[in-house]
Design a protein around this motif. Structure first.
Motif, short mmCIF file in Angstrom:
data_model
loop_
_atom_site.label_atom_id
_atom_site.label_comp_id
_atom_site.label_asym_id
_atom_site.label_seq_id
_atom_site.Cartn_x
_atom_site.Cartn_y
_atom_site.Cartn_z
N ILE A 73 13.45 -2.03 -29.03
CA ILE A 73 13.73 -1.12 -28.36
C ILE A 73 12.81 -0.08 -27.51
O ILE A 73 12.77 0.34 -26.40
N GLY A 74 11.40 -0.26 -28.27
CA GLY A 74 10.21 0.65 -27.82
C GLY A 74 10.04 0.05 -26.47
O GLY A 74 9.66 0.67 -25.53
N VAL A 75 9.93 -1.46 -26.29
CA VAL A 75 9.55 -2.07 -25.21
C VAL A 75 10.64 -1.90 -24.13
O VAL A 75 10.33 -1.58 -22.84
N VAL A 76 11.64 -1.96 -24.21
CA VAL A 76 12.93 -1.85 -23.40
C VAL A 76 12.48 -0.31 -22.82
O VAL A 76 12.65 -0.01 -21.34
N CYS A 77 12.55 0.60 -23.49
CA CYS A 77 12.22 1.98 -23.12
C CYS A 77 11.09 2.16 -22.15
O CYS A 77 11.06 2.82 -20.99
N PHE A 78 10.06 1.55 -22.74
CA PHE A 78 8.71 1.72 -21.76
C PHE A 78 9.04 1.03 -20.32
O PHE A 78 8.37 1.46 -19.39
N GLU A 79 9.66 -0.24 -20.49
CA GLU A 79 9.54 -0.88 -19.21
C GLU A 79 10.59 -0.22 -18.39
O GLU A 79 10.37 -0.13 -16.93
N ALA A 80 11.64 0.68 -18.89
CA ALA A 80 12.69 1.25 -18.08
C ALA A 80 11.93 2.13 -17.32
O ALA A 80 12.34 2.75 -16.17
N CYS A 81 10.93 3.02 -17.92
CA CYS A 81 10.25 4.25 -17.38
C CYS A 81 9.25 3.41 -16.37
O CYS A 81 8.83 4.11 -15.41
N SER A 82 8.39 2.39 -16.93
CA SER A 82 7.51 1.82 -15.82
C SER A 82 7.83 1.37 -14.43
O SER A 82 7.09 1.53 -13.45
N LEU A 83 9.09 0.95 -14.24
CA LEU A 83 9.57 0.14 -13.06
C LEU A 83 9.63 1.24 -12.03
O LEU A 83 8.95 1.00 -10.90
N PRO A 84 10.19 2.52 -12.27
CA PRO A 84 10.10 3.48 -11.03
C PRO A 84 8.84 4.15 -10.76
O PRO A 84 8.59 4.42 -9.66
N THR A 85 7.91 4.16 -11.64
CA THR A 85 6.64 4.61 -11.54
C THR A 85 5.68 3.45 -10.69
O THR A 85 5.06 3.94 -9.99
N ILE A 86 6.26 2.19 -10.85
CA ILE A 86 5.63 1.50 -9.90
C ILE A 86 6.08 1.52 -8.38
O ILE A 86 4.98 1.20 -7.55
N ILE A 87 7.43 1.78 -8.37
CA ILE A 87 7.85 1.54 -6.76
C ILE A 87 6.97 2.98 -6.02
O ILE A 87 6.94 2.67 -5.12
N GLN A 88 6.87 3.89 -6.76
CA GLN A 88 6.04 4.97 -6.28
C GLN A 88 4.67 4.62 -5.62
O GLN A 88 4.14 5.15 -4.76
N TYR A 89 4.05 3.33 -6.20
CA TYR A 89 3.09 2.90 -5.90
C TYR A 89 2.99 2.10 -4.40
O TYR A 89 1.92 2.25 -3.68
N ILE A 90 4.38 1.50 -4.45
CA ILE A 90 4.24 0.79 -3.19
C ILE A 90 4.90 1.56 -2.05
O ILE A 90 4.55 1.51 -0.93
N PHE A 91 5.73 2.93 -2.50
CA PHE A 91 6.31 3.48 -1.46
C PHE A 91 5.67 5.06 -1.95
O PHE A 91 6.49 5.65 -2.78
#
Length: 475
Positions: free
Chosen positions: A103-121
């Protein structure tokens, strides 16, 4: 009660599905954001040696998992192994720990994805809402994260085959991007870039210490192969081959990390690595941009990293839901979570629960999720240690158990698996190590343990003698 047909899980995972699910779980976002830190910590060759050491640690645990999975190919993995060896209480502790890990990994990845989008856009963040521990929450960030969380949950409810198909596409993308980086580094890189970056330290003793410091962290980037045993009933692969695939997936991940680190160091000199670490922090992406002389290629590599986020997220959704289902099937947690979808034959209520937890966690920001992920890594080490002990005990108490994949020299291998996983667990509790749990992480871990005790007591009182007794499929 549900009939037999309602309880069956579809055997749909083939050899490729197993390999990409395990490999994809281990290759997350770390190879994009952490490579610079590793190089600064131990040097290029030092980091490669550190990951080899970390891989050896995980390898011994992987051998235990490989043998036990083929001997007991039932959904639940660690839960099944620990219950056979130590009974309901030992099984509850082991499985409850691994559930926190997933569950910890799922929560972390759920948070990481939109954070990465902001690097691209860069203009992605709109509609400021509030700040949590220095992390700003925006409407667009939150909406994107929730949409992805719902999508990943839905794909998993649709069936493990659908999830595996997504996993296969994304893992191939990661591998392709990684191979491109390595090849272009060999072509356009410069051996002189390695100067001052091979090792960190002035003498053999200090070099050994820096390598060990990264080696201690390396195993935490190799967790995830154990999601396969959780879905053992859905795998359509000869058992002996399944054991080999588990071990091979670990080796593959170690090679991937090592090659990426070498490619970065061969493509960027010491000053450029330092500038990248203090700048974007995306050292691997900056190396790609330099080697191709194109910022577009950096974004392509970041997309590969995004694929890594989703593969880890997806794999741990599979593992977490099957672990919860196995616990519910043994009346260790509310029995309703053992239900499977009438059409898709997946533990949909367990999947929905994990999906909801990941969505709720998003509202607390990224700092909270760092605490959760560190607590999850500690919990994973605890579970690995118990599984390793189960491996040793079952060899003694049940020597005639059918083991399609049988580990040679089990006493030595078992001792090393127990000792190394136990050592990693202790390092989280010893002050001054690179992975010592913070006070916040101690609270999360303690809270999870307390919740487990509450569940165990309530379910023991409610289900009485059924607690810990797996309901057979004949019911």
């Amino acid at each position: 009660m549900e009939n037999k047909e309602n309880r069956e899980l579809n055997k749909v995972l083939n050899t490729g599905d197993v390999l990409v699910t395990a490999f994809g779980a281990m290759i997350g976002w770390g190879w994009v954001v952490s490579s610079g830190g590793w190089i600064q910590g131990a040097g290029i060759i030092g980091t490669m040696i550190a990951f080899l050491i970390g891989g050896i640690m995980i390898y011994f645990v992987g051998l235990a998992y490989a043998e036990l999975t083929t001997a007991m190919p039932e959904s639940g993995g660690a839960k099944v192994f620990s219950q056979r060896a130590f009974g309901p209480i030992g099984s509850f502790i082991c499985t409850w720990a691994i559930v926190l890990s997933y569950i910890g990994v799922v929560c972390f990845e759920a948070c990481s994805l939109p954070t990465i989008i902001q690097y691209i856009f860069p203009g992605f963040l709109k509609g400021y809402l509030y700040t949590v521990a220095g992390f700003d929450i925006y409407v667009t960030w939150l909406v994107a994260a929730i949409i992805f969380a719902v999508l990943i949950t839905y794909i998993n409810i649709k069936g493990v085959k659908a999830a595996a198909m997504l996993q296969k596409i994304l893992t191939i993308t990661i591998a392709a991007v990684g191979i491109i980086l390595v090849v272009v580094s060999l072509v356009n890189g410069d051996p002189s870039n390695l100067n001052g970056q091979m090792f960190v330290g002035d003498d053999a003793n200090s070099i050994a210490k820096t390598i060990l410091s990264v080696a201690m962290v390396a195993p935490f980037f190799l967790f995830g192969f154990d999601v396969i045993p959780q879905a053992a009933e859905e795998i359509n692969v000869p058992l002996k081959k399944l054991g080999r695939l588990l071990v091979f997936s670990i080796a593959l991940a170690v090679v991937f990390y090592g090659l990426v680190v070498f490619a970065v160091g061969y493509g960027m000199n010491l000053a450029e690595v330092q500038q990248s670490v203090s700048g974007t922090g995306l050292v691997t992406a900056d190396a790609m941009a330099k080697l191709f002389n194109s910022k577009v290629m950096a974004k392509i590599l970041i997309i590969g990293g995004m694929c890594g986020i989703v593969t880890s997220w997806n794999s741990f959704m599979i593992g977490g839901s099957r672990a919860l289902m196995a616990m519910a099937d043994s009346y260790m947690i509310p029995h309703i979570f053992s239900k499977t979808h009438p059409k898709y034959k997946t533990p949909y209520l367990a999947l929905i629960l994990i999906g909801l937890i990941s969505i709720i966690s998003l509202f607390f920001g990224r700092v909270m999720l760092v605490w959760i992920s560190d607590s999850a890594s500690f919990a994973c080490c605890i579970s690995y240690c118990i599984v390793s002990m189960a491996f040793v005990k079952l060899r003694k108490t049940e020597p005639n158990m059918k083991r399609p994949y049988k580990v040679k020299n089990y006493k030595v291998m078992g001792f090393l698996a127990v000792a190394l996983s136990g050592f990693m667990s202790i390092m989280y509790l010893v002050p001054g190590t690179k992975c010592t749990l913070t006070n916040q992480e101690m609270i999360i871990t303690g809270g999870w343990a307390l919740l487990g005790i509450v569940f165990a007591v309530i379910c023991k009182m409610k289900y009485k003698e059924k607690f810990g007794k797996q309901r057979g499929k004949m019911e």
